[in-house]
Write a protein that holds these residues in place. Sequence first.
Motif, PDB file in Angstrom:
ATOM      1  N   HIS A 160       0.725  -1.050  -0.260  1.00  0.00           N
ATOM      2  CA  HIS A 160       0.131   0.342   0.284  1.00  0.00           C
ATOM      3  C   HIS A 160       0.660   1.928  -0.167  1.00  0.00           C
ATOM      4  O   HIS A 160       0.021   2.100  -0.217  1.00  0.00           O
ATOM      5  N   SER A 161       2.162   1.117   0.514  1.00  0.00           N
ATOM      6  CA  SER A 161       3.101   2.302   0.921  1.00  0.00           C
ATOM      7  C   SER A 161       2.859   3.434  -0.631  1.00  0.00           C
ATOM      8  O   SER A 161       2.882   4.757  -0.651  1.00  0.00           O
ATOM      9  N   LYS A 162       3.385   2.806  -2.042  1.00  0.00           N
ATOM     10  CA  LYS A 162       2.857   3.552  -3.498  1.00  0.00           C
ATOM     11  C   LYS A 162       2.057   4.614  -3.823  1.00  0.00           C
ATOM     12  O   LYS A 162       1.655   5.069  -3.905  1.00  0.00           O
ATOM     13  N   GLU A 163       1.588   3.197  -3.260  1.00  0.00           N
ATOM     14  CA  GLU A 163      -0.087   4.117  -3.571  1.00  0.00           C
ATOM     15  C   GLU A 163      -0.963   4.851  -3.059  1.00  0.00           C
ATOM     16  O   GLU A 163      -1.961   5.617  -2.841  1.00  0.00           O
ATOM     17  N   LEU A 164      -0.602   4.981  -1.374  1.00  0.00           N
ATOM     18  CA  LEU A 164      -0.799   5.749  -0.201  1.00  0.00           C
ATOM     19  C   LEU A 164      -0.303   6.941  -0.844  1.00  0.00           C
ATOM     20  O   LEU A 164      -0.696   8.182  -1.141  1.00  0.00           O
ATOM     21  N   HIS A 165       1.264   6.683  -1.496  1.00  0.00           N
ATOM     22  CA  HIS A 165       1.563   7.500  -1.896  1.00  0.00           C
ATOM     23  C   HIS A 165       1.295   8.913  -2.932  1.00  0.00           C
ATOM     24  O   HIS A 165       0.661   9.910  -2.803  1.00  0.00           O
ATOM     25  N   ASP A 166       0.855   7.987  -3.932  1.00  0.00           N
ATOM     26  CA  ASP A 166       0.383   8.441  -5.081  1.00  0.00           C
ATOM     27  C   ASP A 166      -1.485   9.363  -4.896  1.00  0.00           C
ATOM     28  O   ASP A 166      -1.363   9.958  -5.225  1.00  0.00           O
ATOM     29  N   PHE A 167      -2.061   8.842  -4.175  1.00  0.00           N
ATOM     30  CA  PHE A 167      -3.008   9.656  -3.418  1.00  0.00           C
ATOM     31  C   PHE A 167      -2.623  11.111  -2.803  1.00  0.00           C
ATOM     32  O   PHE A 167      -3.251  11.950  -3.535  1.00  0.00           O
ATOM     33  N   VAL A 168      -1.874  10.965  -1.948  1.00  0.00           N
ATOM     34  CA  VAL A 168      -1.257  11.802  -1.487  1.00  0.00           C
ATOM     35  C   VAL A 168      -0.940  12.716  -2.223  1.00  0.00           C
ATOM     36  O   VAL A 168      -1.635  14.342  -2.552  1.00  0.00           O
ATOM     37  N   TYR A 169      -0.232  12.641  -3.191  1.00  0.00           N
ATOM     38  CA  TYR A 169       0.772  13.639  -4.488  1.00  0.00           C
ATOM     39  C   TYR A 169      -0.647  14.052  -5.739  1.00  0.00           C
ATOM     40  O   TYR A 169      -0.715  15.335  -5.752  1.00  0.00           O
ATOM     41  N   TYR A 170      -1.274  13.064  -5.591  1.00  0.00           N
ATOM     42  CA  TYR A 170      -2.180  13.801  -5.889  1.00  0.00           C
ATOM     43  C   TYR A 170      -3.615  14.568  -6.463  1.00  0.00           C
ATOM     44  O   TYR A 170      -3.790  15.029  -6.469  1.00  0.00           O
ATOM     45  N   LYS A 171      -3.685  14.378  -4.329  1.00  0.00           N
ATOM     46  CA  LYS A 171      -4.880  15.221  -4.058  1.00  0.00           C
ATOM     47  C   LYS A 171      -4.553  16.131  -3.558  1.00  0.00           C
ATOM     48  O   LYS A 171      -4.895  17.326  -3.392  1.00  0.00           O
ATOM     49  N   TYR A 172      -3.013  16.626  -3.421  1.00  0.00           N
ATOM     50  CA  TYR A 172      -2.394  17.231  -2.421  1.00  0.00           C
ATOM     51  C   TYR A 172      -1.451  18.467  -2.950  1.00  0.00           C
ATOM     52  O   TYR A 172      -0.901  19.177  -3.004  1.00  0.00           O
ATOM     53  N   GLY A 173      -0.323  17.385  -3.200  1.00  0.00           N
ATOM     54  CA  GLY A 173       0.315  17.778  -4.561  1.00  0.00           C
ATOM     55  C   GLY A 173       2.218  17.549  -3.476  1.00  0.00           C
ATOM     56  O   GLY A 173       2.241  17.003  -2.464  1.00  0.00           O
TER      57      GLY A 173
END
Length: 171
Positions: free
Chosen positions: A22-35
């Motif tokens: 889950h770490s990569k998908e969590l990172h992508d979630f935060v990155y795409y949502k907040y920058g």
Amino acid sequence: MPKDLFDNVCDEKVYAELFRKHSKELHDFVYYKYGEHIHPKDQVQEAFIKLWDNCKKTPLTKAKSFLYTVVNNLSLNQLKHNKVKLKFQQGDHKDKTNESPEFLLQEKEYLLKYQKALSNLTEPQRVAFLLNRIEGKKHKEIAELLGISRKAVEKRIYGALEKMRKEIEGI
């Protein structure tokens, strides 16, 4: 596998697998949502730390939603913090100082003396002095810039310093 192994995520192998999965998908979630400016990697690491701190209370079936909730809340908190920092940085801090009124008055008087002393220099002295002291240029650079010898530059700067020392005490 025994059922109690999956009752929580405190087993290191289970925890490591959750991180891997889950770490990569969590990172992508935060990155795409907040920058990028809220540092997604830090938010993900912090979420996994909170998961480990709460591993006995968190069943494996709820671990993913726990991670997403925590990483989202951490990101929102970081955004709020960034807004506070930005507001402070944009605030008018020119009126506020830690200096005493006496110091500020002395500073103003010194600046006036300095400006007067600069204006009393010859133009060649002033140019060489300012290029050296304000712009930080070396004697050789100034000589090339003005098309004069290095010795002439040194003489101009030395002359400027001598005149300024006489006009301003403490230089």
